[in-house]
Design a protein around this motif. Structure first.
Motif, PDB file in Angstrom:
ATOM      1  N   ASP A  76     -70.919  12.056  59.093  1.00 15.82           N
ATOM      2  CA  ASP A  76     -71.153  12.823  57.866  1.00 15.82           C
ATOM      3  C   ASP A  76     -71.171  11.898  56.654  1.00 15.82           C
ATOM      4  O   ASP A  76     -72.017  12.038  55.763  1.00 15.82           O
ATOM      5  N   ALA A  77     -70.220  10.952  56.621  1.00 15.05           N
ATOM      6  CA  ALA A  77     -70.164  10.011  55.497  1.00 15.05           C
ATOM      7  C   ALA A  77     -71.395   9.109  55.486  1.00 15.05           C
ATOM      8  O   ALA A  77     -71.950   8.808  54.420  1.00 15.05           O
ATOM      9  N   LEU A  78     -71.840   8.676  56.661  1.00 13.09           N
ATOM     10  CA  LEU A  78     -73.055   7.860  56.738  1.00 13.09           C
ATOM     11  C   LEU A  78     -74.268   8.644  56.266  1.00 13.09           C
ATOM     12  O   LEU A  78     -75.099   8.135  55.500  1.00 13.09           O
ATOM     13  N   ARG A  79     -74.367   9.886  56.679  1.00 16.19           N
ATOM     14  CA  ARG A  79     -75.508  10.714  56.276  1.00 16.19           C
ATOM     15  C   ARG A  79     -75.486  10.996  54.774  1.00 16.19           C
ATOM     16  O   ARG A  79     -76.541  11.076  54.141  1.00 16.19           O
ATOM     17  N   ASP A  80     -74.299  11.128  54.203  1.00 18.01           N
ATOM     18  CA  ASP A  80     -74.209  11.308  52.749  1.00 18.01           C
ATOM     19  C   ASP A  80     -74.767  10.084  52.021  1.00 18.01           C
ATOM     20  O   ASP A  80     -75.401  10.212  50.966  1.00 18.01           O
ATOM     21  N   ALA A  81     -74.510   8.894  52.582  1.00 17.88           N
ATOM     22  CA  ALA A  81     -74.964   7.656  51.938  1.00 17.88           C
ATOM     23  C   ALA A  81     -76.438   7.377  52.210  1.00 17.88           C
ATOM     24  O   ALA A  81     -77.080   6.649  51.438  1.00 17.88           O
ATOM     25  N   ALA A  82     -76.973   7.932  53.297  1.00 13.90           N
ATOM     26  CA  ALA A  82     -78.379   7.703  53.658  1.00 13.90           C
ATOM     27  C   ALA A  82     -78.972   9.008  54.173  1.00 13.90           C
ATOM     28  O   ALA A  82     -79.273   9.137  55.367  1.00 13.90           O
ATOM     29  N   PRO A  83     -79.152  10.003  53.295  1.00 10.89           N
ATOM     30  CA  PRO A  83     -79.543  11.343  53.747  1.00 10.89           C
ATOM     31  C   PRO A  83     -80.927  11.418  54.376  1.00 10.89           C
ATOM     32  O   PRO A  83     -81.197  12.333  55.157  1.00 10.89           O
ATOM     33  N   GLU A  84     -81.812  10.491  54.056  1.00  7.92           N
ATOM     34  CA  GLU A  84     -83.171  10.542  54.590  1.00  7.92           C
ATOM     35  C   GLU A  84     -83.317   9.811  55.923  1.00  7.92           C
ATOM     36  O   GLU A  84     -84.335   9.944  56.602  1.00  7.92           O
ATOM     37  N   TRP A  85     -82.307   9.037  56.291  1.00 13.77           N
ATOM     38  CA  TRP A  85     -82.422   8.206  57.496  1.00 13.77           C
ATOM     39  C   TRP A  85     -82.146   9.022  58.751  1.00 13.77           C
ATOM     40  O   TRP A  85     -81.159   9.755  58.822  1.00 13.77           O
ATOM     41  N   VAL A  86     -83.014   8.889  59.744  1.00 12.27           N
ATOM     42  CA  VAL A  86     -82.846   9.560  61.030  1.00 12.27           C
ATOM     43  C   VAL A  86     -83.036   8.520  62.135  1.00 12.27           C
ATOM     44  O   VAL A  86     -84.126   7.967  62.282  1.00 12.27           O
ATOM     45  N   PRO A  87     -81.994   8.226  62.909  1.00 13.95           N
ATOM     46  CA  PRO A  87     -82.145   7.228  63.972  1.00 13.95           C
ATOM     47  C   PRO A  87     -82.971   7.775  65.134  1.00 13.95           C
ATOM     48  O   PRO A  87     -82.795   8.911  65.565  1.00 13.95           O
ATOM     49  N   GLY A  88     -83.866   6.938  65.633  1.00 19.56           N
ATOM     50  CA  GLY A  88     -84.652   7.340  66.795  1.00 19.56           C
ATOM     51  C   GLY A  88     -84.006   6.928  68.105  1.00 19.56           C
ATOM     52  O   GLY A  88     -84.237   7.544  69.154  1.00 19.56           O
ATOM     53  N   THR A  89     -83.169   5.862  68.044  1.00 19.76           N
ATOM     54  CA  THR A  89     -82.476   5.367  69.225  1.00 19.76           C
ATOM     55  C   THR A  89     -81.017   5.101  68.880  1.00 19.76           C
ATOM     56  O   THR A  89     -80.686   4.763  67.746  1.00 19.76           O
TER      57      THR A  89
END
Length: 328
Positions: A76-89
């Motif tokens: 959740d904290a990582l997604r808050d810092a990089a909300p547009e990033w979606v890992p593919g692997t």
């Protein structure tokens, strides 16, 4: 593949519910006792900790719900810092029965990454594969976690509750290899003074490798905590199933999992302005927040005179970013 059952804390508890069927309670208790000894650092680590199906079942009931919640909080904290990033692997190093992989699958449920779980305990991989069947797609591979480990390039590497089981040389090699292979690295350890020390050492290696700290720190500079005086850790509330209470020997419907972590990336992120580093102290008419910010550690007092900010302070939780984002 399309998951038939969405990954979540509830679906994980459901998947765990039948694990101890047919296993004598005394056998489960002995396995848990040995696992607790390992968790506290008193079990040799020159052989797989999870030796057979009984060990794995006890481990899964004892640790998976807590590990899931801790890693989920970090993501959740990582997604808050990089909300547009979606890992593919995603590669889950030392993933065992896959608790961190469940958390990753839920965090990006709309487009879950292709996950590879690496561990050297074959019984753990076998049971992890069974638990995840029909929930998320993963490749479960037996690998020794040490200096010889080579990782395929991947978007995200998670290393949860693994560093404590390794020698210092193996820890350094693992973090260095994760930094080489991944665009984002998440490392979680127990929220103890020695767990924090391992996180700080890993954090330094990641920064030296060119990574930016996304969380929990609001910066990539030196930690302002004076070594030996305190340690940075957080807490996740874990709901216990009846099975979990049986194995843990507890009566409460929940427990609090204390953990330390670092999430770092090779791509731009927007870290929290400050991070709440202790449980907020709510007093009559005021809230005291212990914060880590760009200028170091500080305590902020928010009173009713601060208007809407006061209510937000009363709602703030340990580990939250501060101040809260406001709608434009």
């Amino acid at each position: 593949m399309n998951a038939a059952t969405p990954p979540s804390a509830e679906s994980l508890r459901t998947a765990l519910a039948g694990l101890l069927d047919g296993l004598p309670p005394t056998q489960a208790a002995k396995a848990v006792e040995r696992l607790i000894a390992n968790y506290r650092g008193t079990t040799p680590t020159d052989a797989p900790v999870l030796r057979d199906r009984s060990d794995v079942a006890a481990y899964a009931a004892y640790r998976m719900p807590a590990t899931f919640e801790a890693v989920r909080g970090v993501l959740d904290a990582l997604r808050d810092a990089a909300p547009e990033w979606v890992p593919g692997t995603h590669t889950d190093v030392g993933g065992g029965t896959g608790a961190a992989s469940w958390a990753v699958a839920e965090a990006w449920e709309e487009a879950p990454p292709r996950t590879t779980v690496l561990d050297w305990a074959e019984p753990a991989l076998t049971l992890g594969r069974e638990l995840a069947a029909g929930t998320f797609d993963a490749d479960w591979r037996r690998e020794r976690i040490g200096t010889a480990l080579k990782l395929a390039d991947t978007d995200l590497v998670t290393v949860s509750y693994v560093l404590k089981e390794l020698t210092e040389a193996d820890r350094t090699a693992l973090v260095t290899e994760a930094a080489r292979a991944a665009r984002a690295v998440v490392i979680v350890e127990p929220g103890t003074p020695d767990g924090y020390e391992r996180i700080i050492a890993a954090r330094t290696l990641l920064i030296d490798a060119g990574f930016t700290v996304a969380a929990p720190c609001p910066h990539s500079g030196a930690c302002p905590i004076v070594p030996g005086t305190d340690w940075c850790h957080f807490s996740a509330r874990v709901s216990r199933s009846s099975l979990h209470r049986q194995v843990k020997g507890g009566s409460l419907p929940y427990e609090d999992e204390k953990y330390s972590y670092v999430a770092a990336t090779r791509f731009p992120v927007t870290p929290a302005v400050s991070r709440v580093t202790r449980r907020p102290q709510i007093r009559k008419g005021l809230v005291q927040l212990d914060l880590c910010g760009p200028d170091g550690l500080a305590r902020e007092t928010v009173t009713k005179r601060h208007g809407p900010l006061y209510k937000q302070a009363r709602d703030a939780e340990w580990g939250d970013s501060w101040p809260p984002e406001t709608d434009a």
